[in-house]
Design a protein around this motif. Structure first.
Motif, PDB file in Angstrom:
ATOM      1  N   LEU A 102      15.683   4.912   9.666  1.00 46.91           N
ATOM      2  CA  LEU A 102      15.062   3.896   8.999  1.00 46.91           C
ATOM      3  C   LEU A 102      15.620   3.625   7.413  1.00 46.91           C
ATOM      4  O   LEU A 102      15.602   5.028   6.914  1.00 46.91           O
ATOM      5  N   LEU A 103      15.701   2.765   6.959  1.00 44.25           N
ATOM      6  CA  LEU A 103      15.662   2.726   5.853  1.00 44.25           C
ATOM      7  C   LEU A 103      15.001   1.928   4.905  1.00 44.25           C
ATOM      8  O   LEU A 103      14.329   0.941   5.463  1.00 44.25           O
ATOM      9  N   SER A 104      14.531   2.359   3.712  1.00 47.48           N
ATOM     10  CA  SER A 104      13.410   1.882   3.037  1.00 47.48           C
ATOM     11  C   SER A 104      13.742   1.806   1.912  1.00 47.48           C
ATOM     12  O   SER A 104      14.090   3.131   1.148  1.00 47.48           O
ATOM     13  N   GLN A 136       2.462   5.710  13.600  1.00 45.60           N
ATOM     14  CA  GLN A 136       2.411   6.293  12.965  1.00 45.60           C
ATOM     15  C   GLN A 136       2.764   5.985  11.477  1.00 45.60           C
ATOM     16  O   GLN A 136       3.088   4.258  11.586  1.00 45.60           O
ATOM     17  N   THR A 137       2.239   6.537  11.038  1.00 48.35           N
ATOM     18  CA  THR A 137       2.077   6.030   9.402  1.00 48.35           C
ATOM     19  C   THR A 137       3.343   6.946   8.799  1.00 48.35           C
ATOM     20  O   THR A 137       3.185   7.716   8.512  1.00 48.35           O
ATOM     21  N   ASP A 147       0.827  -1.331  -0.104  1.00 48.37           N
ATOM     22  CA  ASP A 147      -0.135   0.194  -0.099  1.00 48.37           C
ATOM     23  C   ASP A 147       1.232   1.379   0.192  1.00 48.37           C
ATOM     24  O   ASP A 147       0.163   2.382   0.588  1.00 48.37           O
ATOM     25  N   HIS A 148       2.114   1.081  -0.148  1.00 46.25           N
ATOM     26  CA  HIS A 148       3.295   2.184  -0.504  1.00 46.25           C
ATOM     27  C   HIS A 148       3.697   3.138   1.015  1.00 46.25           C
ATOM     28  O   HIS A 148       4.354   3.850   1.109  1.00 46.25           O
ATOM     29  N   SER A 149       3.002   2.635   2.255  1.00 51.57           N
ATOM     30  CA  SER A 149       3.343   2.836   3.714  1.00 51.57           C
ATOM     31  C   SER A 149       4.319   1.704   4.308  1.00 51.57           C
ATOM     32  O   SER A 149       4.747   0.645   3.844  1.00 51.57           O
ATOM     33  N   GLY A 184       5.566   3.191  -4.712  1.00 56.66           N
ATOM     34  CA  GLY A 184       5.623   1.710  -5.183  1.00 56.66           C
ATOM     35  C   GLY A 184       5.636   1.130  -3.885  1.00 56.66           C
ATOM     36  O   GLY A 184       5.634   1.959  -2.923  1.00 56.66           O
ATOM     37  N   SER A 185       5.358  -0.503  -3.510  1.00 51.99           N
ATOM     38  CA  SER A 185       5.334  -1.191  -2.975  1.00 51.99           C
ATOM     39  C   SER A 185       6.869  -0.511  -2.070  1.00 51.99           C
ATOM     40  O   SER A 185       8.058  -0.336  -2.329  1.00 51.99           O
ATOM     41  N   VAL A 186       6.582  -0.707  -0.861  1.00 49.79           N
ATOM     42  CA  VAL A 186       7.559  -0.915   0.465  1.00 49.79           C
ATOM     43  C   VAL A 186       8.239  -2.257   0.196  1.00 49.79           C
ATOM     44  O   VAL A 186       7.291  -3.276   1.235  1.00 49.79           O
TER      45      VAL A 186
END
Length: 182
Positions: free
Chosen positions: A79-81, A60-61, A44-46, A67-69
């Protein structure tokens, strides 16, 4: 997401809140002396942060991926994504590629009123220059960029692997933000 008691092999909690499938998760602390936090990344891209104490709710969001995480890693205040494919509702058609690597500052969480975003930076992982002109697929028909498939966060670097047309591994220096193809 389900939390399991290893000794009894029983599910102790169900964590729900994403609107599409969860692709990745990691555990860390949202502040230096904070409670254990579960970080989840979704189609959901979050990215959602969950309090792992008794309440277990979403605290938290984080939004920003298109795109997809596909992968996340936490170390200290970072925090890296990594981003992946943005698929249609049927999950078959690839609409676009989020080939970004994002660095989030966990010390900035909850400070949205101050005007500072918790996202420190975002870098694109472009596809390497293709030298094979005999490829049957036209580049104009294919989404551009290499989705970030996995990452390993180290002290001052992050190692990433990428899919797409050419599989690559990269080493990123976190300060300044750069990438070396391997």
């Amino acid at each position: 997401v389900r939390v399991w008691d290893v000794e009894s092999a029983e599910c102790t909690r169900r964590i729900t809140g994403h609107t599409r499938s969860v692709h990745c998760l990691t555990v860390g602390a949202a502040s230096p002396h904070g409670a254990p936090t579960l970080f989840t990344g979704s189609r959901d891209h979050s990215i959602k942060l969950w309090d792992m104490r008794a309440s277990g709710g979403c605290v938290q969001t984080l939004l920003g991926h298109s795109g997809s995480v596909t992968c996340i890693g936490a170390h200290g205040w970072r925090l890296l994504s990594g981003g992946g494919y943005n698929r249609g509702a049927d999950d078959d058609e690839v609409l676009s590629v989020d080939a970004s690597l994002r660095c989030w500052d966990l010390r900035r969480l909850g400070s949205s009123g101050s005007g500072s975003s918790p996202c420190l930076w975002s870098r694109q992982a472009p596809s390497p220059q293709r030298t094979d002109a005999s490829s049957p697929l036209s580049h104009s028909l294919m989404p551009h960029g290499d989705p970030v498939l996995s990452l390993q966060l180290l002290e001052e670097q992050v190692l990433t692997s990428h899919g797409g047309k050419d599989w690559t591994a990269r080493i990123w220096d976190l300060e300044p933000q750069s990438a070396l193809d391997a």
